[in-house]
Design a protein around this motif. Structure first.
Motif, short mmCIF file in Angstrom:
data_model
loop_
_atom_site.label_atom_id
_atom_site.label_comp_id
_atom_site.label_asym_id
_atom_site.label_seq_id
_atom_site.Cartn_x
_atom_site.Cartn_y
_atom_site.Cartn_z
N THR A 284 0.81 -1.28 -0.04
CA THR A 284 0.07 0.09 0.14
C THR A 284 0.92 1.34 -0.08
N LYS A 285 1.90 1.02 0.66
CA LYS A 285 2.87 2.33 0.67
C LYS A 285 4.28 1.75 0.58
N VAL A 286 4.95 2.49 -0.37
CA VAL A 286 6.38 1.98 -0.82
C VAL A 286 7.27 2.48 0.00
N VAL A 287 8.23 1.78 0.87
CA VAL A 287 9.14 2.25 1.79
C VAL A 287 10.56 1.55 1.39
N PRO A 288 11.55 2.40 1.34
CA PRO A 288 12.98 1.86 1.19
C PRO A 288 13.39 0.73 1.79
N PRO A 289 13.97 -0.43 1.52
CA PRO A 289 14.55 -1.33 2.32
C PRO A 289 15.42 -0.81 3.11
N VAL A 290 15.52 -1.14 4.38
CA VAL A 290 16.54 -1.05 5.46
C VAL A 290 17.76 -1.93 5.35
N LEU A 291 18.80 -1.12 4.90
CA LEU A 291 20.22 -1.92 4.46
C LEU A 291 21.21 -2.02 5.63
N LYS A 343 11.68 10.66 -4.75
CA LYS A 343 11.36 10.65 -6.23
C LYS A 343 11.46 8.96 -6.65
N TYR A 344 12.26 7.95 -6.10
CA TYR A 344 12.21 6.83 -6.38
C TYR A 344 11.04 6.06 -5.89
N THR A 345 10.87 6.40 -4.43
CA THR A 345 9.54 5.78 -3.73
C THR A 345 8.35 6.13 -4.83
N GLY A 346 8.20 7.24 -5.31
CA GLY A 346 6.99 7.68 -6.04
C GLY A 346 7.01 6.99 -7.10
N LEU A 347 7.92 6.57 -8.06
CA LEU A 347 8.19 5.88 -9.10
C LEU A 347 7.65 4.55 -8.86
N ALA A 348 8.38 4.07 -7.73
CA ALA A 348 7.69 2.69 -7.34
C ALA A 348 6.30 2.82 -7.01
N GLN A 349 5.88 3.41 -6.47
CA GLN A 349 4.28 3.48 -6.02
C GLN A 349 3.29 3.54 -7.32
N ASN A 350 4.07 4.45 -8.33
CA ASN A 350 2.99 4.47 -9.61
C ASN A 350 3.27 3.22 -10.21
N CYS A 404 -1.13 -10.65 -19.32
CA CYS A 404 -0.07 -11.37 -18.66
C CYS A 404 1.26 -11.11 -19.04
N SER A 405 1.51 -11.06 -20.30
CA SER A 405 2.68 -10.96 -21.22
C SER A 405 3.13 -9.28 -20.88
N PHE A 406 2.08 -8.57 -20.88
CA PHE A 406 2.57 -7.10 -20.51
C PHE A 406 2.93 -6.97 -19.22
N SER A 407 2.36 -7.73 -18.28
CA SER A 407 2.71 -7.47 -16.93
C SER A 407 4.26 -8.15 -16.55
N ASN A 408 4.25 -9.42 -16.98
CA ASN A 408 5.48 -10.23 -16.76
C ASN A 408 6.52 -10.25 -17.66
N ASP A 409 6.19 -10.21 -19.15
CA ASP A 409 7.08 -10.04 -19.95
C ASP A 409 7.95 -8.73 -20.00
N MET A 410 7.25 -7.73 -19.92
CA MET A 410 7.83 -6.19 -19.55
C MET A 410 8.29 -6.26 -18.16
N GLN A 411 8.26 -7.23 -17.28
CA GLN A 411 8.74 -7.16 -15.88
C GLN A 411 8.46 -5.85 -15.23
N LEU A 412 7.27 -5.64 -14.97
CA LEU A 412 6.89 -4.60 -14.29
C LEU A 412 7.20 -4.82 -12.82
N GLY A 413 7.16 -6.09 -12.47
CA GLY A 413 7.63 -6.41 -10.85
C GLY A 413 9.14 -5.84 -10.81
N MET A 414 9.95 -6.20 -11.71
CA MET A 414 11.22 -5.81 -11.71
C MET A 414 11.85 -4.53 -11.55
N VAL A 415 10.89 -4.03 -12.63
CA VAL A 415 11.25 -2.27 -12.49
C VAL A 415 10.81 -1.64 -11.16
N PHE A 416 9.75 -2.45 -10.70
CA PHE A 416 9.26 -1.67 -9.23
C PHE A 416 10.34 -1.98 -8.44
#
Length: 481
Positions: A284-291, A343-350, A404-416
């Protein structure tokens, strides 16, 4: 001690080898053997070691022999009778007493073990502690390298999952589409016999799409690739610190603590098992990973920060740090907090807003195609009805395949995951700056090296110390992503 050195030497003068020699002025001279015997006796009494050649004092005895020989030569040089130009002996004005009541001429020699002749217990304890910390750093580096190898293997495995699943889903969905079309056109002859295999294919495809879209294999592969890179970076940083001069790096105890907290945080941020404990794919809300895990005394950090920077940097420069560098690093941390990370948390949220509807719609369209094929089997075999149901089922199968191809072959999860990790990267730089400024100046990494390291991490290339790492007109601190 109960016995003075002169008394011991007198006791040893009964043998010819340790005979006491007297000169014309009445000054006593001692042979080398007598002094060595007294040295061995005194060292044995003070250290409680046996006075034998095979004792643990063999190395100490050799050093004592050399030092006692030098003392004898110096004693003869100081107290020997002086000779004038007429070769007449001139007695010393004030002969030195070597009796037991006077000062012990070998006292400087007996006390050498107190002045570094043997290693003090405090120095030995400090050396052992430093060796243990260094060994612990090496263990942490080995653990990080092993984690990097495991995550690299998982990344390859899950990338293969993504490719195989997409090929299988595309093939099954398009086969169901063709069967649905053929069933509508030859329904009058075959009594809808092709609707059943089309129904099974669409139902299986819908169930498989729902499971795969929930796990996002492309995102899983990117998580493991990022984890492998971060663990490998941690191992390289430890090896770099071990080969760095101690006065340039931060204190070893703080370095061990930071590496432990970083290794623990990476284990939590990038878990290896799918379930349970896997990362949420549509947060629901994107937060950066704690490294890096926060310190326990983080609440007291602000007061420590101000006192260390103001009080310890009044000098022109200390350990490569000065007031100007501290203010510049504070400015960089503030820019990262207010510009780069949002900036990057906003892009990931989109990306989540786009990918989540696609992940839901694809299996829904495939399930709708299965229902239409089931309706074609249950209705009266009229050519018109079967053609329409078959065409609609084929259309829904094509839409399911496309989404399904647009979501997985475009690898939207990887871009997120890329956007989320970019935010985590800059958040880690900000945390590193803040924790360094909270650390006492004498325990920090050299300021010049730390400034250059931050510049490289941000993708900046300052040409001199006078040039700021981030230009004044820059809208963002980092340029890597």
């Amino acid at each position: 001690m109960a016995l003075s050195s002169a008394a011991i030497i007198a006791n040893t003068s009964s043998t010819p080898a340790t005979a006491r020699l007297n000169n014309s002025s009445g000054l006593p001279n001692y042979s080398t053997e007598a002094v060595l015997a007294a040295a061995n006796h005194h060292i044995g009494l003070s250290l409680n070691f046996p006075r034998s050649i095979s004792s643990p004092l063999v190395c100490t005895y050799r050093a004592a022999s050399q030092q006692s020989q030098q003392f004898v030569e110096e004693n003869h040089r100081k107290h020997a009778p002086a000779i004038d130009g007429a070769d007449r002996v001139k007695p010393l004005s004030r002969p030195t007493s070597f009796t037991s009541t006077g000062p012990d001429p070998l006292a400087p020699f007996w006390n050498t073990h107190k002045e570094g002749f043997l290693q003090p217990k405090e120095a030995a304890s400090s050396s052992i502690t430093s060796s243990l910390l260094t060994a612990e750093l090496q263990l942490l580096a080995n653990a990080a390298s092993d984690r990097a190898e495991m995550h690299s293997i998982l990344a390859q495995q899950r990338d293969n999952w993504n490719k195989l699943f997409q090929r299988m889903l595309t093939s099954a969905s398009m086969t169901a589409c063709v069967l649905s079309v053929l069933d509508g056109h030859i329904a009058g002859h075959s009594m809808g016999g092709l609707s059943l295999p089309a129904l099974l294919l669409n139902a299986g495809t819908a169930a498989m799409m729902a499971v795969i879209n929930q796990f996002q294999p492309s995102q899983l592969a990117e998580e493991q690739r990022t984890a492998s890179r971060l663990f490998r970076k941690l191992a390289n940083d430890i090896h770099y610190a071990l080969h760095l001069s101690p006065h340039l790096r931060q204190s070893t105890s703080l370095l061990v603590d930071d590496c432990k907290r970083r290794l623990q945080a990476l284990d939590r941020a990038f878990p290896m098992p799918l379930t349970p404990g896997g990362l949420e794919k549509f947060p629901t809300k994107v937060v950066p990973p704690v490294l890096i895990e926060p310190k326990l005394n983080m609440a007291q950090g602000d007061h420590q920060d101000n006192s260390n920077v103001v009080d310890c940097l009044d000098l022109h420069e200390y350990n490569g740090w000065d007031r100007q560098l501290a203010q510049e690093l504070k400015h960089i941390a503030a820019m990262l907090q207010h510009s780069d990370i949002p900036k990057y948390t906003g892009l990931a949220q989109n990306l989540v807003k786009v990918n989540k509807p696609l992940a839901i719609a694809a299996p829904c369209f495939s399930a709708s195609a299965a229902l239409l094929n089931a309706a074609a089997m249950c209705t009266t075999p009229l050519p018109t009805n079967n053609i329409q149901l078959g065409m609609w089922a084929a259309t829904f199968s094509v839409l399911a395949t496309f989404l399904c191809s647009f979501s997985n072959d475009m690898q939207l999860g990887m871009v997120f995951e890329l956007y989320r990790n970019s935010a985590g990267y800059y958040a880690d730089v900000k945390t590193t700056i803040e924790e360094t400024l909270r650390t006492p100046v004498d325990q920090r990494e050299n300021g010049t090296l730390f400034r250059q390291r931050i510049a490289y991490q941000l993708g900046r290339w300052p040409t001199s110390q006078a040039e700021p790492v981030v230009p004044a007109d820059a809208k963002e601190a980092g340029t890597l992503f």
